[in-house]
Design an enzyme around this catalytic site. Sequence first.
Site, PDB file in Angstrom:
ATOM      1  N   ASP A 477       0.823  -1.206   0.000  1.00 33.55           N
ATOM      2  CA  ASP A 477       0.000   0.000   0.000  1.00 33.55           C
ATOM      3  C   ASP A 477       0.862   1.263   0.000  1.00 33.55           C
ATOM      4  O   ASP A 477       2.072   1.222   0.283  1.00 33.55           O
ATOM      5  CB  ASP A 477      -0.899  -0.036   1.253  1.00 33.55           C
ATOM      6  N   ASP A 547     -10.531   2.047  -3.582  1.00 31.89           N
ATOM      7  CA  ASP A 547     -11.087   1.849  -2.243  1.00 31.89           C
ATOM      8  C   ASP A 547     -12.607   1.871  -2.286  1.00 31.89           C
ATOM      9  O   ASP A 547     -13.254   1.569  -1.278  1.00 31.89           O
ATOM     10  CB  ASP A 547     -10.592   2.939  -1.288  1.00 31.89           C
TER      11      ASP A 547
HETATM   12  C1  DGJ Z   1      -5.808   1.944   1.803  1.00 33.46           C
HETATM   13  C2  DGJ Z   1      -6.161   0.710   1.052  1.00 33.46           C
HETATM   14  O1  DGJ Z   1      -6.609   1.013  -0.221  1.00 33.46           O
HETATM   15  C3  DGJ Z   1      -7.200  -0.072   1.844  1.00 33.46           C
HETATM   16  O2  DGJ Z   1      -7.632  -1.179   1.125  1.00 33.46           O
HETATM   17  C4  DGJ Z   1      -6.593  -0.467   3.158  1.00 33.46           C
HETATM   18  O3  DGJ Z   1      -5.548  -1.367   2.946  1.00 33.46           O
HETATM   19  C5  DGJ Z   1      -6.120   0.771   3.903  1.00 33.46           C
HETATM   20  N1  DGJ Z   1      -5.271   1.592   3.089  1.00 33.46           N
HETATM   21  C6  DGJ Z   1      -5.386   0.388   5.144  1.00 33.46           C
HETATM   22  O4  DGJ Z   1      -4.816   1.458   5.769  1.00 33.46           O
END
Ligand code: DGJ
Length: 726
Positions: A477, A547
Amino acid sequence: MGIQYNESKKIFHIQGKSVSYIFKADKYNNLIHLYYGKKIRNINDNVINTNKAKSWSIIPNEEDDQYALDSALLEYPTFGHVDLRSGALSIEQENGSRILNLKYDSHKIIKGKKGIEGLPATYADENEAETLEIALIDEVTNLLVVLNYTVFNDRNVITKSVQIINKGYQTLKVLNAQSCCVDYRNSDYELLQLSGAWARERQIVKRQLVQGIQSIGSARGTSSHVHNPFMALMSPDTTEENGEVFGFNLVYSGNFLGEVSVSEHNRTRVLMGINPLNFSWQLKPEERFQTPEVVMVYSNEGLGGMSSEYHSLYRENLMRGTWKEKQRPIVINNWEATYFDFTRESLEDIVKKASEIGVELFVLDDGWFGKRDDDTCSLGDWYVNTDKIEGGLEKLAKNVNNMDMDFGLWFEPEMISPDSDLYRNHSDWCLHVENRERVTCRYQLVLNLSKKEVCDYIIESVSKVLSSAPIKYVKWDMNRYLTDVMSMDLPRDRQMETSHRYMLGLYYIMEEIVTRHKDILFEGCSGGGGRFDPGILYYMPQIWTSDDSDAIERLKIQYSTSLVYPPVSMGSHVSSTPNHQVGRTTPLNTRGNVAMSGNFGYELDLTKYNDKQISEIKEQIDFYKENRQLIQYGDYYRLNNPFEENNGAWIFVSKDKTEAILFYTTILAEPNPVDQQVRCRGLNEEFNYKIDGLEGIFGGDELMNLGLTLPELKDFESVRFRIRKA
Ligand code: DGJ
């Protein structure tokens, strides 16, 4: 096919499957572009004179006053000497001048394609492609510029990149070095771009070209949620199946520019490369600078033709490693199920339920390390929090394995929380400006990846965790943009190198980690799809698409992402309702259908689901497993456009056209509707097909012309049709 050189006329003809790209070195050794489009056999360059002088033209040589370059089609133009349009290259010299006059010097044609050191790029062996290297020289500075063109024999793909080499005695400063320039004779095109924001990434935006400059780009340190490093020029009225399309996609994950300018004579110039904003690169004698690569796809079969070229190229000649062609597992991720609030036992409850219905891999998301119970701390402290995960990762992973599932783990390696041991020990490791406040986003700072010791810390600390337990998957991430981009180790006149040095550091880390841990499946992520680009796909064969996990929002996000990127590169999960991003409630069946059109998974707490829902989820999982080869590696065709219609529809078709699955989802239902059809694509007109659950035989021609009649669907309802050759 390949690259032909006509020595007497100094014409270069680059030919792919059905594309030609032609240019020449003219009588003054200027590189003049002649043609880019549908394949032609030859060109009669005698009557093409885009270099004919006009009123107010700049005349380089008064004895040849009909000759000018300021409206000509140029292969790699520079600004300010004989052309005043946007230039592809700008170099500051010791006397302050930025003027260059590049002339053709020599060329080489080689089989295959060389890798680009330190940067991601498409690859090809000697039978797949040919590469042309054109050397240009600026006599005054002795600057050597090498233009690289690779054509893939069986594709409509040409890639371009550039090396800039200082062969002179002065220290030069590269201020702008675009990877690609293409000049078009006129401006009868629409520009298509993929733009948006967090949770609504890559939405299709189209605009008519007009005189002036139109551009997309990022100066945020990542390719970003805002604009994808992709754009296309389309002939008027281009559709999925018809029209000429020229796609440009930069294989780079950092700051970029895509610029289309239309001149006073309606010439169109396309430039793509690293964003010159806040960029420079010092070149001492004998030093070189390498640009990233642009992948240019030509289609005369509309947007669909372009997408299928990008999809197969990226699957076969960009993605690498163990997972390149392997079926990707069905995952369950605890993020939307628990956020930071979990223990080993609560996670194992979810895993147990998941394992009973056939989920294959559990991903432990954010919150497992340091003392992280929310997003305010611990990034950089990559050691397990045994208060939450009693017994550590090894115990959890083994318990997961004992339930017949694999174990995966989330990291955010590029970041550092001010509240972390790492920061307490190395407060100088983040990007920052001395004596200025350090600006946090999501309570975090960005590690300075232009520093080798920082990169090595990341490699070692992540590798240590990966070797400490049976970890089969990593979600990588990255949750903020870059600010205060300075590297205090670099001298003043090299500060503007920091963003690109960050990218080189990132690619070094990724290469090292994916090479050391060959069998792990890596998924890229940046707050969802903030870094969904071919640069990342070179290291990690899939990326978390957004997301936003709402099925209706995903219709658009996945539709537009598929313009360039194949479904097998898109992570897509079923989440709970009301949806956490938009509050919408959609049927489980719809969420399943949309999510299973990429790399399938779940992002919900299965312990809260009743028996009926669990058996529906099990049915989705069984269906996906049976059809995963077709979905992940079949041909994908978009049918209906959710940006323009009240539904979204697409079909996966096997290479031999004997199998297909069509998905159709209504957005808002119409009262008192008339019967609706959806027309298939990609089938064989001559074949007869059966469709599960429907009576009789359907001709391929019927399905593709009349279409398949749909049942009446209510708001957000979805259907899928399994089609097989009779
Ligand atoms: C952003 C990601 O896109 C989410 O899926 C998740 O992993 C969060 N960060 C966790 O902080």
